[in-house]
Design an enzyme around this catalytic site. Sequence first.
Site, PDB file in Angstrom:
ATOM      1  N   SER A 124       0.822  -1.213   0.000  1.00 36.29           N
ATOM      2  CA  SER A 124       0.000   0.000   0.000  1.00 36.29           C
ATOM      3  C   SER A 124       0.851   1.256   0.000  1.00 36.29           C
ATOM      4  CB  SER A 124      -0.959  -0.007   1.188  1.00 36.29           C
ATOM      5  OG  SER A 124      -0.312  -0.465   2.336  1.00 36.29           O
ATOM      6  N   HIS A 145      -3.145  -3.540  -6.094  1.00 40.68           N
ATOM      7  CA  HIS A 145      -3.478  -3.053  -4.754  1.00 40.68           C
ATOM      8  C   HIS A 145      -4.961  -3.253  -4.454  1.00 40.68           C
ATOM      9  CE1 HIS A 145      -3.830   0.550  -1.826  1.00 40.68           C
ATOM     10  NE2 HIS A 145      -3.421  -0.513  -1.173  1.00 40.68           N
ATOM     11  N   GLU A 157      -6.496  -1.400  -7.610  1.00 45.50           N
ATOM     12  CA  GLU A 157      -5.639  -0.489  -8.371  1.00 45.50           C
ATOM     13  C   GLU A 157      -4.536  -1.320  -9.028  1.00 45.50           C
ATOM     14  OE1 GLU A 157      -5.909   3.581  -5.653  1.00 45.50           O
ATOM     15  OE2 GLU A 157      -4.204   2.255  -5.382  1.00 45.50           O
ATOM     16  N   ASN A 195      -5.245   6.232  -1.755  1.00 48.86           N
ATOM     17  CA  ASN A 195      -4.607   6.672  -0.513  1.00 48.86           C
ATOM     18  C   ASN A 195      -4.085   8.106  -0.597  1.00 48.86           C
ATOM     19  OD1 ASN A 195      -5.149   4.553   1.140  1.00 48.86           O
ATOM     20  ND2 ASN A 195      -3.233   3.474   0.734  1.00 48.86           N
TER      21      ASN A 195
HETATM   22  P1  NAI Z   1      -0.758  -9.521   7.636  1.00 41.98           P
HETATM   23  O1  NAI Z   1       0.224  -9.243   8.700  1.00 41.98           O
HETATM   24  O2  NAI Z   1      -2.170  -9.832   8.005  1.00 41.98           O
HETATM   25  O3  NAI Z   1      -0.220 -10.740   6.746  1.00 41.98           O
HETATM   26  C1  NAI Z   1       1.091 -10.831   6.257  1.00 41.98           C
HETATM   27  C2  NAI Z   1       1.439 -12.326   6.117  1.00 41.98           C
HETATM   28  O4  NAI Z   1       2.669 -12.421   5.412  1.00 41.98           O
HETATM   29  C3  NAI Z   1       1.615 -13.031   7.446  1.00 41.98           C
HETATM   30  O5  NAI Z   1       0.792 -14.175   7.475  1.00 41.98           O
HETATM   31  C4  NAI Z   1       3.097 -13.410   7.485  1.00 41.98           C
HETATM   32  O6  NAI Z   1       3.334 -14.663   8.103  1.00 41.98           O
HETATM   33  C5  NAI Z   1       3.427 -13.468   6.010  1.00 41.98           C
HETATM   34  N1  NAI Z   1       4.832 -13.241   5.686  1.00 41.98           N
HETATM   35  C6  NAI Z   1       5.649 -12.310   6.194  1.00 41.98           C
HETATM   36  N2  NAI Z   1       6.849 -12.372   5.590  1.00 41.98           N
HETATM   37  C7  NAI Z   1       6.788 -13.372   4.681  1.00 41.98           C
HETATM   38  C8  NAI Z   1       7.706 -13.915   3.727  1.00 41.98           C
HETATM   39  N3  NAI Z   1       8.926 -13.432   3.604  1.00 41.98           N
HETATM   40  N4  NAI Z   1       7.266 -14.913   2.935  1.00 41.98           N
HETATM   41  C9  NAI Z   1       6.020 -15.415   3.040  1.00 41.98           C
HETATM   42  N5  NAI Z   1       5.116 -14.939   3.934  1.00 41.98           N
HETATM   43  C10 NAI Z   1       5.493 -13.921   4.731  1.00 41.98           C
HETATM   44  O7  NAI Z   1      -0.669  -8.282   6.647  1.00 41.98           O
HETATM   45  P2  NAI Z   1      -1.787  -7.734   5.636  1.00 41.98           P
HETATM   46  O8  NAI Z   1      -2.599  -6.723   6.329  1.00 41.98           O
HETATM   47  O9  NAI Z   1      -2.440  -8.870   4.968  1.00 41.98           O
HETATM   48  O10 NAI Z   1      -0.887  -6.924   4.593  1.00 41.98           O
HETATM   49  C11 NAI Z   1      -0.125  -7.577   3.619  1.00 41.98           C
HETATM   50  C12 NAI Z   1       0.287  -6.593   2.551  1.00 41.98           C
HETATM   51  O11 NAI Z   1      -0.871  -5.974   1.997  1.00 41.98           O
HETATM   52  C13 NAI Z   1       1.181  -5.450   3.047  1.00 41.98           C
HETATM   53  O12 NAI Z   1       2.096  -5.120   2.028  1.00 41.98           O
HETATM   54  C14 NAI Z   1       0.194  -4.332   3.255  1.00 41.98           C
HETATM   55  O13 NAI Z   1       0.769  -3.045   3.157  1.00 41.98           O
HETATM   56  C15 NAI Z   1      -0.773  -4.561   2.094  1.00 41.98           C
HETATM   57  N6  NAI Z   1      -2.113  -4.002   2.259  1.00 41.98           N
HETATM   58  C16 NAI Z   1      -2.764  -4.095   3.460  1.00 41.98           C
HETATM   59  C17 NAI Z   1      -4.039  -3.583   3.597  1.00 41.98           C
HETATM   60  C18 NAI Z   1      -4.770  -3.685   4.892  1.00 41.98           C
HETATM   61  O14 NAI Z   1      -5.747  -2.952   5.090  1.00 41.98           O
HETATM   62  N7  NAI Z   1      -4.368  -4.585   5.792  1.00 41.98           N
HETATM   63  C19 NAI Z   1      -4.720  -2.901   2.462  1.00 41.98           C
HETATM   64  C20 NAI Z   1      -3.982  -2.931   1.240  1.00 41.98           C
HETATM   65  C21 NAI Z   1      -2.708  -3.432   1.168  1.00 41.98           C
END
Ligand code: NAI
Length: 502
Positions: A124, A145, A157, A195
């Site tokens: 994001s 995104h 996006e 954003n």
């Molecule tokens: P989250 O913390 O819920 O999930 C991330 C997952 O990635 C975890 O299960 C973790 O174990 C795993 N992980 C971490 N490093 C890893 C690696 N090297 N290889 C494989 N798995 C790995 O995070 P979330 O909220 O799902 O966000 C994920 C991405 O999406 C981030 O880049 C965030 O900025 C983006 N994003 C998040 C939004 C939100 O509202 N939460 C909205 C739009 C984008």
Amino acid sequence: MIDIGARDFVLGVVGAGAMGSGIAQVALTGGLAVRLSDASEAQLEKARATLFQRLDRLAEKGEAKPDQIAAAKARLMPVAAVSELAPCAIVIEAIVENLDVKRTLFRALEEVLAEHAIIASNTSSIPIAAIAQACRHRRRVAGMHFFNPVPLMRLVEIIASTDTDPAVAAVLAELGQRMGRTPVTVKDAPGFLVNLGGRAYYQEALHLLQESVATPEDIDLVMRECCGFRMGPFELLDLTGIDVNYPVSEIVHKGYWYDPRIKTTPQHESMYLAGRYGRKTGQGFHRYDAAGKKLAPAAAPAPQGTKPARVILPAAEEGLVALAVAAGVDTQVPDDGESPILVAPWGEDCTDTAVRLGLDVRRTVAIDLSFDTSKRITLMTAPGVDPASAAAAAALLAAAGRAVTRIKDSPGFIAQRITAMIANLGAEMAQMGLASPADIDKAMQLGLNYPLGPLGFAERLGVKRCYDIMSRLFESTGSDRYRPSLWLRRRAKLGLPAATPA
Ligand code: NAI
């Protein structure tokens, strides 16, 4: 090029957290085969279990047939190692928001994927070009995104960096559609589209609060009841969480080299530092009970004044005449020296309006006639107003069946100011070529549930009037924050619709 409809097409999703599991869900319901991976096996298992539960719920609600759900489940393959993503033609990364970790993963993916496979990031806030910089084949790297919660948010996006092959962006847009989303192609810029565009709504509300123009409760009420937003800006700040929206504000502000158009306020920062994050901590701009329900504020006192026998309308605006008639109050143009004087300025505060028109400022009351005035009307006065005149004007509005929001003097009240700022930032996004004018409006409506897109708001206000509001705000505050966008200025001067291409 990649054929998403091919029988052997497999989508890879890395990261099985909140976003990755949502992305996998909509891919499965879109009929795709998905390999889902995560560094944590426990998280992967948890994601699989919740995903299956959510799919079952779709069948229970009758949104999908049981055999469709069974087939969707069968198309999911949780995989522990990156090497098992080798058959994927497209991989979407949704892991932790950290540039180094993402770069390492992208390098590892390049080792196992076919040369023409596409790798997309759901980041994001990290520039796509910065992630692609670690790759051998940068043309296949793009952003995809999604918004949270993915199954409910239609927008996606598609972010094309300067290195991204346009054909790659086109395939990802097709993939987004296949997943039941509405894709919008956006340039690789800080905050991408939503954003960045989303800053105007709540940051201008924060600036109104900073100037002590009105309370969060009043600002929320006006934006909901008059402008048609589903949530007021402070309700939205509290819902998304100040621990989320404050850091995003910082990133986007810095990304645009501290452009004052998108700067937030000291209060936003102090709430962040104090850990008053909103709904999740029970206290933000509003207060919440343990279940997260907003606690009702103390009721505002009912207007105390007495309806005047007559009001003076120097400009005889139709909207003001109609209100006076509805309240059963006589109107007249020549000043009798004692009745309240009503004005309906656009982009001007009550002080400037009274001085410009040579009115008795003690009896002058400004009324906002923008947007829907059928339920609630905003009223403001200049310093030194006679309290009896303000109370009489409020009583007139109450007699006309309107709830009254009384605020301190502000160029553009609440509604004109916030919507003109949304429109101006949208116009600037069009000027930068961030996306097409139509896509800017579509993205803001779908991504943020706005009743209109930014250029739609410019049309609703009137392009010329919107430009005038911004020009007056700029003039009266002397702040670059309010400088009108050249996109808006040109279309206002030429009498053209806000979405007219350059
Ligand atoms: P989250 O913390 O819920 O999930 C991330 C997952 O990635 C975890 O299960 C973790 O174990 C795993 N992980 C971490 N490093 C890893 C690696 N090297 N290889 C494989 N798995 C790995 O995070 P979330 O909220 O799902 O966000 C994920 C991405 O999406 C981030 O880049 C965030 O900025 C983006 N994003 C998040 C939004 C939100 O509202 N939460 C909205 C739009 C984008």
